[in-house]
Structure formats: structure tokens, C-alpha cells
Design an enzyme around this catalytic site. Structure first.
Site, PDB file in Angstrom:
ATOM      1  N   TYR A 114     -91.044 -18.838   7.588  1.00 25.63           N
ATOM      2  CA  TYR A 114     -91.112 -17.807   8.615  1.00 25.63           C
ATOM      3  C   TYR A 114     -90.494 -16.547   8.026  1.00 25.63           C
ATOM      4  O   TYR A 114     -90.516 -16.337   6.826  1.00 25.63           O
ATOM      5  CB  TYR A 114     -90.399 -18.341   9.869  1.00 25.63           C
ATOM      6  N   LYS A 189     -95.203 -19.216  12.908  1.00 26.63           N
ATOM      7  CA  LYS A 189     -94.621 -19.289  14.247  1.00 26.63           C
ATOM      8  C   LYS A 189     -94.774 -20.697  14.827  1.00 26.63           C
ATOM      9  O   LYS A 189     -93.848 -21.252  15.414  1.00 26.63           O
ATOM     10  CB  LYS A 189     -95.336 -18.279  15.144  1.00 26.63           C
ATOM     11  N   ASP A 261     -97.087  -9.533  16.867  1.00 29.20           N
ATOM     12  CA  ASP A 261     -97.302  -8.454  15.898  1.00 29.20           C
ATOM     13  C   ASP A 261     -98.505  -7.563  16.210  1.00 29.20           C
ATOM     14  O   ASP A 261     -99.290  -7.223  15.315  1.00 29.20           O
ATOM     15  CB  ASP A 261     -97.405  -9.030  14.484  1.00 29.20           C
ATOM     16  N   ALA A 317     -86.477   3.523  19.434  1.00 35.09           N
ATOM     17  CA  ALA A 317     -86.877   3.419  20.844  1.00 35.09           C
ATOM     18  C   ALA A 317     -88.373   3.204  20.986  1.00 35.09           C
ATOM     19  O   ALA A 317     -89.030   3.837  21.811  1.00 35.09           O
ATOM     20  CB  ALA A 317     -86.431   4.674  21.598  1.00 35.09           C
ATOM     21  N   THR A 319     -91.582   0.062  21.119  1.00 37.31           N
ATOM     22  CA  THR A 319     -91.860  -1.047  22.029  1.00 37.31           C
ATOM     23  C   THR A 319     -90.742  -2.085  22.007  1.00 37.31           C
ATOM     24  O   THR A 319     -90.268  -2.528  23.057  1.00 37.31           O
ATOM     25  CB  THR A 319     -93.189  -1.713  21.643  1.00 37.31           C
ATOM     26  N   ASN A 433     -86.249  -6.213  10.339  1.00 34.56           N
ATOM     27  CA  ASN A 433     -86.737  -7.097   9.282  1.00 34.56           C
ATOM     28  C   ASN A 433     -87.806  -6.370   8.474  1.00 34.56           C
ATOM     29  O   ASN A 433     -88.454  -5.465   8.990  1.00 34.56           O
ATOM     30  CB  ASN A 433     -87.359  -8.363   9.907  1.00 34.56           C
ATOM     31  N   ASN A 478     -85.656 -14.707  16.724  1.00 30.74           N
ATOM     32  CA  ASN A 478     -86.393 -15.199  17.889  1.00 30.74           C
ATOM     33  C   ASN A 478     -86.593 -16.709  17.854  1.00 30.74           C
ATOM     34  O   ASN A 478     -86.854 -17.326  18.889  1.00 30.74           O
ATOM     35  CB  ASN A 478     -87.761 -14.526  17.967  1.00 30.74           C
TER      36      ASN A 478
END
Length: 576
Positions: A114, A189, A261, A317, A319, A433, A478
Site C-alpha cells: 500500500y 486497498k 483517488d 485547504a 478536498t 504522502n 487510513n
């Protein structure tokens, strides 16, 4: 031409009621099917029954012996990309062994399958293509969506698919548009879903929504494997997404749809259009927000204070950044503030500086956090950058500083020292990241704050030794959250995923933080991911029940959640 009659594919293996595998395949078909292949672990009796006599070396190994050998080979790989390739090949060959190995070395291998290493694999996808995994849906061929999804399901019935993870690969991991190679983010994922929360890999589908690419190097590459045209946008794009959703839910009505993404515009459009009517979520917006909220709660647990009293600066700032602000604002409202009062606790900075209500081109999701222009009229401006981060920190003296900017080194010595003068235990979260884009590195944050900073990062970092104390750096990954969220949602067949369910997930993670030990992490350890996922799943399921969103309500929720978790083991085999 539209497909008018589609023949559903059939599988040549089936899980019987007693947990054994009924297999109709023989010989090399068995060895080439990763869901049933045991390799050298097939017993001699199984080899005879499945037509494998003479096709394998004579020794019969246990899964543990196979995993020991595989780990030796993994360690010998020359770099992280080679290690990713090695594990992908194992995944393609022997699924149970892959997940056993991954679960046994979760801290070491998660960054390989990942983030951040999967970003390298995505960039090399067309040049290191090995074996297809997932389903490829094209905006150029919308009439093939149903046939493709049925093929990807491998003959599964409508109630046998729990999860689809989809991307259009426009905004991959801070590296941008990588076209068809983005399918690897969905594969990675789903590997995390299975390893962390026991989501059955046979009940999940990675989905690549190919709408083209705007990366010229891919369009010019003769080996590029995706559709070779610029990205399609507007009404045609929206119709394609709608057709994917309607077809997927018609074929697999119980499935959770996970989005990954997408660009800021498309991610928001999809959530705004479908989020309140189907079981779906966007991990970059909602999953990221929830794990960051957990980190803030964990930090407050150590530092003391209340959520409602925090002063929060968000650098980046977009999404993701505003999605983080939205969920933290909800937590402040739950702590007694009005939505307007909670919004006044945020100062959000983008590439043009601090958001203010007189700025042109504010996005809809930014408006709630725009400061009154009169309030900041005398603040120092830095040319076209507007009111820069250092001025915001100097004026605000925040308790929490969040980075989602992908601007390496943005959290400077001066900014950290200024923040530390204003609060006894600053919570600093450089989340961008991959590692090279982090706003700061933990060793600097600990040193600049004289050991006072409570730090969580987006990528894994080593322990920090400072002034005789050892600091464990939390990873706001996450992966700590979305597997348990998915598990709780799937077990209860929740109709929607609400903000309350994300809040419950974050609270459950923060509950696991040890606030008593100097240098302890403000998030649970990745090594405990399986138990963290159970904890999150229970909290999410209970919240869904409270909100009346569940279609299944097991009498013993924890037992049902643990029973639903797929385990990587070799099943007894029946040749049929």
C-alpha cells in the site's frame, strides 16, 4: 452495439457449507488459480484427486514453512519496488499464503503493498505488467459494463459481493494522474481490507474506471495499456459514473461502493450526488478526515482540554483538508458548539494564503471556513501568496496544525517554535504522502518543540530519541480506519454510511490511545491493526443501529463481526 444477452460466467470451485472447497478443476488449472492453489502444501491425496500427480515436487510443506521461505526471498529483494513486485506475484499465485505472510509481517509489508510503495508500482504499471487483477471499465465502451462486472464477479450470486473499490486515477497518492495504472491502488486497498479486517477477497472487486489520461508521457508511451486520449469530463463522465453505480448495485445490491483517488471536483460531485442515497464513501475525503479526527482526539487525550476549545490551522485547504475540517467541526458541535461557532475555530490556508470571504474563486466546500476580510485586514501579506502560514500561526497560536498540502518542509523551525510558545503540547500532523512530500519530519518536530509536540504523520517514520526519551510516531494511515468501517457496514448491511458512523470510528480509535506514557503514540500501533479493525467495526455497527440504518442486526454484534472475518488458511478439499 449494446449487449442484449449476457451469459454469466461460472466458477470451478465453491465453498461448501462445512467450509471445505469443492473443486471441479484439474491439473494446471488448479495451480494457476490463486484462490485454491496451495502449491507444495497439497497433500498426496489431494494431488491424486486433483490431477496434480507429478506436477509438484514430492515434499509436502505447511503454510508456515512456505511463509518462512517466502519471507527469506522477500528480504533478499533489492528495493521496495522489487518487494512490491514479489508480493504481487505471490498474490497472483497463492492468495491464502500471500495474506498469511502479509498478516505475519504487517508493519514491514503494509508500506510495500500500500502507501507509499504502491505509488511506484502505479507509475511502472504498463512497463511491469504481469497479470490482470480487477475489472477495467471504459468510458469508450459503456455498454460492456454489465458483462465486465459479471466476469469480475466470477459467477458470484448477487449476495456474494460485498465491496467494490473504484478509481479513475486522476489524483493518485500525491503523484497525480496515472491512468490505467491506478488499478493498483484499488488492489492495494483491498489487500489492506482483507489483512486488517478479514474482508473475504473473493467477495470484493477492484474497479478501474478508465476515462483517459491527461499525462502526456502516458499518451506518448507505446506500451501504455489504457485508453489513449485526454480525460473525458462533463456530462459524458457523469453519465459513465451513473451507469457504473446503477449496474453495480443492480448486480450486487448489498455491495459497499468505495471511491479512491478522484480529483477534488469529481470526488465531491460523486459524494454530493450519491452519498445520501446509497452505501458509499470516499476514503480520501471521509476516511482521511476520520483518522485525522482520531489523531486529534488522541492528542487531546494526552494534552488535556476539550474538543470545542481547539484552535485549528489546516494547511492545504483542498478536498482532503476541508473534509478533515468538516468532520472535526462536527466533533466540536457534538461537544456543544453551534456549526457557526465551530467553524470559527478553523483557519484554512491554501496556495493563495488564508481563506478569506473576499477571495475570488472560493470553492463551495471552502466557504464555511473563509475568515471575514475585515478580521484579517491588517495581517501581513506575502505578495500573491496572500496571508502565509507563518503569519497565520503567529496570529492564531493554534493548538492543532494539520498538513494536507503536499509541500515538503512547509512546517518550519520558526512555525513550530512559534506554535509551541502558544500551547503546552502542540498537536502537529504532517499528513502528506508520499514521504518526500511530508510538511515536516518527526525528528525535527520533536527537536524544535523541545519534546512537546504530539505528532502523527501520513507515512511511517522511525522512533525518535530526544533528551533521553523515546517517541513513537503515530501514523495517521487510513488503513487504521477504513477496513473496520467496511467490516461493520457489511456485517449489518447498512443502507448508508453516515457522518455519525465516521465519528464513531474516530472515537473508537482514540479510546485505544495510552495517555500515560511519555512519548506514546497518539494512535494505536499498526501492528495491532486486526484488533483495531474489530474495535472500529463494533463502534460503526452500533452507530448505524442507533441511526436506524441497518438491515441486519445480529444478537451478538462482536461475535458476528469476528465470525465474518476471513482467515488465510488452507481449506480441506473435495474434488467434484
Amino acid at each position: 452495439m449494446a449487449v442484449t444477452s449476457i451469459r454469466k460466467p461460472t466458477k470451478f470451485y465453491h465453498v461448501a457449507d462445512d467450509g471445505s472447497l469443492e473443486i471441479s478443476a484439474r491439473g494446471f488449472d488448479v495451480l494457476h488459480t490463486p484462490q485454491i492453489n496451495k502449491g507444495t502444501a497439497f497433500t498426496h491425496e489431494e494431488r491424486r484427486a486433483l490431477g496434480l500427480t507429478g506436477l509438484l515436487p514430492p515434499a509436502v510443506l505447511t503454510m508456515e514453512q512456505q511463509a518462512d521461505r517466502a519471507y527469506e526471498l522477500f528480504k533478499k529483494q533489492s528495493n521496495d519496488l522489487a518487494r512490491n513486485t514479489f508480493l504481487a506475484a505471490m498474490h497472483d499465485r497463492n492468495e491464502a499464503l500471500f495474506f498469511h505472510l502479509l498478516g505475519s509481517h504487517v508493519v514491514e509489508m503494509f508500506p510495500i503493498v500500500y502507501t507509499p510503495t504502491v505509488g511506484l508500482a502505479i507509475q511502472e504499471y504498463s512497463h511491469q505488467y504481469r497479470r490482470p487483477r480487477g475489472v477495467f471499465l471504459s468510458i469508450d465502451r459503456p455498454d460492456e459494463i454489465e458483462e465486465a462486472l459479471l466476469s469480475a464477479g466470477g459467477g458470484a450470486e448477487s449476495d456474494e459481493i460485498d465491496l467494490l473499490v473504484a478509481t479513475d486515477a486522476e489524483a493518485i497518492l500525491g503523484i497525480g494522474d496515472w491512468g490505467v495504472g491506478g488499478v493498483d491502488i484499488c488492489v492495494g486497498k483491498l489487500a489492506v481490507y482483507t489483512a486488517a479486517a478479514g474482508i473475504d477477497p473473493s467477495r470484493a472487486i477492484p474497479v478501474m474506471l478508465d476515462v483517459g489520461t491527461d499525462r502526456q508521457s502516458l499518451l506518448d508511451d507505446p506500451l501504455y495499456l489504457g485508453y489513449r486520449h485526454p480525460r473525458v469530463r462533463g456530462g459524458q463522465y457523469q453519465a459513465f459514473i451513473d451507469r457504473y453505480i446503477s449496474t453495480a448495485l443492480r448486480l450486487y445490491p448489498n455491495a459497499l461502493l468505495h471511491w479512491e483517488d478522484f480529483s477534488a471536483v469529481n470526488a465531491r460531485w460523486i459524494l454530493n450526488t450519491y452519498g445520501s442515497s446509497i452505501c458509499t464513501f470516499n476514503d480520501d475525503i471521509q476516511g482521511t478526515a476520520s483518522i485525522v479526527l482520531a489523531a486529534v482526539m488522541g492528542g487531546i487525550k494526552v494534552a488535556g482540554g476539550r474538543m470545542r476549545d481547539q484552535k485549528i490551522v489546516v494547511f492545504g485547504a483542498g478536498t482532503a483538508g476541508c473534509g478533515i475540517a468538516d468532520l472535526i467541526r462536527n466533533a466540536m458541535v457534538a461537544d456543544g458548539l453551534s456549526p457557526e461557532e465551530a467553524a470559527r475555530g478553523f483557519w484554512c490556508v491554501d496556495r493563495y494564503g488564508l481563506l478569506a470571504d473576499d477571495m475570488r474563486d472560493l470553492r463551495d466546500f471552502q466557504r464555511a471556513y473563509a475568515r471575514p476580510a475585515a478580521e484579517v485586514a491588517d495581517w501581513k501579506r506575502d505578495g500573491e501568496r496572500g496571508i502565509a502560514l507563518d503569519e497565520v500561526v503567529r496570529r492564531v497560536q493554534p493548538t492543532v496544525l494539520i498538513g494536507s498540502s503536499a509541500q515538503a518542509g512547509a512546517f518550519t523551525d520558526q512555525i513550530v517554535r512559534t506554535m509551541t510558545r502558544g500551547t503546552s503540547r502542540p498537536i502537529i500532523l504532517p499528513l502528506s504522502n508520499p514521504t518526500a512530500l511530508a510538511e515536516a519530519v518527526p525528528v525535527d518536530l520533536i527537536r524544535w518543540s523541545d519534546g512537546k509536540a504530539l505528532v502523527a504523520t501520513g507515512s511511517p517514520f522511525d522512533l525518535v530519541i530526544y533528551d533521553g526519551a523515546t517517541y513513537t510516531i503515530a501514523q495517521a494511515n487510513n488503513a487504521m480506519l477504513f477496513p473496520g468501517l467496511g467490516l461493520g457496514t457489511i456485517v449489518t448491511r447498512a443502507r448508508l454510511i453516515s457522518d455519525g458512523m465516521f465519528m464513531a470510528a474516530a472515537c473508537s480509535i482514540a479510546e485505544m490511545v495510552d495517555a500515560t506514557q511519555l512519548g506514546a503514540s497518539i494512535l494505536p500501533a499498526v501492528a495491532n491493526l486486526r484488533e483495531v479493525s474489530v474495535h472500529v467495526a463494533i463502534a460503526v455497527a452500533k452507530q448505524a443501529q442507533r441511526e436506524g440504518l441497518t438491515r441486519v442486526n445480529p444478537p451478538n454484534l462482536e461475535a458476528a463481526i469476528r465470525a465474518a472475518m476471513w482467515e488465510p488458511r488452507y481449506r480441506p478439499i473435495k474434488a467434484v
